[in-house]
Motif scaffolding. Structure first.
Motif, short mmCIF file in Angstrom:
data_model
loop_
_atom_site.label_atom_id
_atom_site.label_comp_id
_atom_site.label_asym_id
_atom_site.label_seq_id
_atom_site.Cartn_x
_atom_site.Cartn_y
_atom_site.Cartn_z
N GLY A 307 -3.14 72.55 35.09
CA GLY A 307 -2.77 72.58 33.68
C GLY A 307 -2.09 71.29 33.25
O GLY A 307 -2.40 70.71 32.21
N GLU A 308 -1.15 70.84 34.10
CA GLU A 308 -0.44 69.59 33.79
C GLU A 308 -1.43 68.43 33.65
O GLU A 308 -1.28 67.57 32.79
CB GLU A 308 0.58 69.26 34.90
N LYS A 309 -2.43 68.43 34.52
CA LYS A 309 -3.44 67.36 34.48
C LYS A 309 -4.25 67.40 33.19
O LYS A 309 -4.51 66.37 32.58
CB LYS A 309 -4.41 67.51 35.67
N ASP A 313 -4.58 64.49 30.48
CA ASP A 313 -5.82 63.86 29.98
C ASP A 313 -5.87 63.92 28.46
O ASP A 313 -6.27 62.95 27.80
CB ASP A 313 -7.06 64.58 30.55
N HIS A 314 -5.46 65.08 27.94
CA HIS A 314 -5.46 65.27 26.49
C HIS A 314 -4.55 64.22 25.82
O HIS A 314 -4.92 63.62 24.82
CB HIS A 314 -4.94 66.69 26.19
N MET A 315 -3.38 63.99 26.42
CA MET A 315 -2.43 63.03 25.84
C MET A 315 -2.89 61.59 26.08
O MET A 315 -2.69 60.72 25.23
CB MET A 315 -1.02 63.24 26.43
N ALA A 316 -3.54 61.35 27.23
CA ALA A 316 -4.04 59.99 27.52
C ALA A 316 -5.06 59.58 26.47
O ALA A 316 -5.09 58.43 26.03
CB ALA A 316 -4.64 59.94 28.92
N ASP A 321 1.39 58.17 27.39
CA ASP A 321 1.66 58.30 28.83
C ASP A 321 2.78 59.30 29.10
O ASP A 321 2.77 60.02 30.08
CB ASP A 321 2.10 56.95 29.41
N LEU A 322 3.80 59.25 28.25
CA LEU A 322 5.00 60.07 28.47
C LEU A 322 5.19 61.01 27.29
O LEU A 322 5.14 60.60 26.14
CB LEU A 322 6.23 59.16 28.59
N GLY A 355 0.29 63.36 33.18
CA GLY A 355 -0.22 64.58 33.82
C GLY A 355 0.61 65.11 34.97
O GLY A 355 0.15 65.96 35.72
N GLN A 356 1.82 64.60 35.12
CA GLN A 356 2.66 65.11 36.20
C GLN A 356 4.11 65.25 35.73
O GLN A 356 4.65 64.36 35.08
CB GLN A 356 2.60 64.16 37.38
#
Ligand code: ATP
Ligand code: MG
Length: 434
Positions: A307-309, A313-316, A321-322, A355-356
């Motif tokens: 889920g975090e990943k 990806d969605h935010m990337a 990034d943060l 993603g982490q």
């Protein structure tokens, strides 16, 4: 007696100097030999024209084994063949320590060794400039963190690493023998930094080890990591805590980009400094992103690694990034987090970096009765936490804080593939030495 110099300061016109280091490589070309001598700062060339050097000296120095430690005295000459623009013509040397043959791990070999082999021979591994650079950057990172918190009025504290109970109880604790009693290694300074909020030391931070008996073998979990914890009083909401973390991370990223330029170049990495403010997503928004991305999570579920990943990806895709993930269900968060009354949510957040998760934090429950009720709801016995609860009985300000795993931050900043690369001597379920 001549001056002892490191490779970075030797220059033409210095006359006779002494340099000390490791014999990285020797090339014997018949009439002339070259030795690459490595110290902390770089590599300097020793040049040995056979005819001009004392035969005994020539014979012994050119037979040295790679990685032996020597101290060499000689004249500095200009050279257009070397990176530093200088070479040294040795007139004397002392063998301080001879390296055995063969080496357990190459320092300049192009073949890259397995991480396990590298960690087993960490003393050799860190001789590689690009590995050493990671730990120089880690040290700078801690310095920058301290700069940022101190300038915001935080007091550095040290809390015990051995105690009668863990922060959250549970199975992740290492039990140790403490004379006739059982004790546990601290999984975080959580309880102590909160106790300190009742003392009037209203902003504290700690950078110290945290221990987790996690059996998982992942590239982001170890059993001992360095946690950067902060706790601050008089907050009105958890967003003030997020703003503080954001300020600290921004200072670290900008500072490392500048101070660590040499190390970053060695690693071939670039640090990007995200625009502020960092976006804040809610847990519910993330749940939708994750489920649209193909998972099937239900309200209250942990987002998990996958889920975090997906959120990463969605935010990337949006160039972020943060970002913070806020308002987790209270059920998913520890007892000390404040509930958002009348909802299933809480005033908690994570900070995720590509993603982490790198940090968790939130506003804490400072009201004694509500705190006890939350403990009971989580199946904990308030009697086990007497020393902690007492601090809430006699005047406790509203407060909140965070815990950041500094290795997770470094890994993401440098885009390393495994958290163990960011720890000199990592500990995991399979590794207790070196
Ligand atoms: P995760 O879900 O990723 O295992 P967590 O939520 O259990 O982490 P917290 O208890 O919130 O971790 O700890 C605060 C921070 O400490 C984390 O955001 C992370 O940066 C770091 N951290 C936690 N556990 C570990 C670990 N085993 N190894 C390295 N860092 C860790
Ligand atoms: Mg967490």
């Amino acid at each position: 007696m001549c001056e002892i110099r490191d490779s970075s300061t030797v220059k033409v016109g210095d006359g006779v100097v002494t340099v000390k280091g490791w014999v990285q490589d020797i090339r014997n070309l018949g009439g002339i030999s070259f030795i690459a001598l490595r110290d902390r700062y770089g590599v300097i060339q020793l040049t040995l024209p056979k005819k001009k050097i004392d035969p005994e000296l020539f014979g012994s120095i050119t037979k040295l084994s790679r990685e032996s430690v020597i101290s060499v005295t000689g004249e500095v000459k200009e050279s257009n063949q070397t990176e530093l623009g200088v070479e040294i013509i040795p007139s004397a040397f002392v063998l301080e320590s001879e390296a055995a043959v063969p080496l357990p791990l190459g320092v300049i070999d192009k073949v890259s060794a397995e991480l396990d082999t590298r960690l087993n021979n960490r003393f050799m591994d860190v001789r590689k400039p690009e590995v050493k650079a990671i730990f120089e950057l880690k040290s700078m990172m801690v310095e920058l963190i301290e700069e940022a918190v101190r300038s915001n009025g935080f007091t550095q504290v040290y809390t015990p690493k051995i105690g009668a109970a863990g922060a959250e109880g549970g199975a992740e604790l290492f039990k140790v023998k403490y004379f006739e009693k059982d004790a546990y290694l601290a999984q975080s300074p959580q309880l102590y930094k909160q106790i300190l909020m009742s003392t009037g030391l209203d902003r504290v931070f700690e950078i110290g080890p945290a221990f987790r008996a996690e059996h998982s073998n992942t590239n982001r979990h170890v059993t001992e990591f360095i946690s950067f914890d902060g706790e601050m009083s008089w907050i009105e909401n958890e967003e003030q805590v997020m703003a503080m973390i954001e300020e600290i991370i921004d200072h670290v990223l900008k500072g490392l980009k500048e101070k660590g330029a040499k190390q970053l170049a060695l690693l071939g990495k670039e640090i990007t400094v995200p625009a502020r403010p960092y976006p804040i997503l809610t847990y519910s928004e993330c749940l939708k992103i994750v489920n649209d991305g193909g998972l099937d999570l239900k309200e209250g579920d942990d987002l998990g690694t996958e889920g975090e990943k997906i959120v990463g990806d969605h935010m990337a895709a949006k160039g972020c990034d943060l970002y913070f993930i806020a308002e987790y269900p209270e059920e998913a968060k520890p007892f000390y987090i404040m509930e958002k009354d009348g909802t299933p949510y809480s005033f908690s957040f994570d900070l995720d970096y590509r993603g982490q998760e790198i940090s968790s934090g939130g506003q804490r429950e400072h009201r004694y009765d509500k705190l006890v009720a939350r403990m009971e709801k989580k199946g904990l016995d308030p009697k086990d936490f007497g020393f902690y609860l007492d601090a809430f009985k006699y005047g406790m300000p509203p407060h909140g804080g965070w815990g950041i795993g500094i290795e997770r931050l470094l890994v993401k900043m440098l885009d390393l593939s495994n958290i163990r690369e960011a720890i000199l001597f990592p500990r995991d379920p399979a590794r207790l030495a070196p």
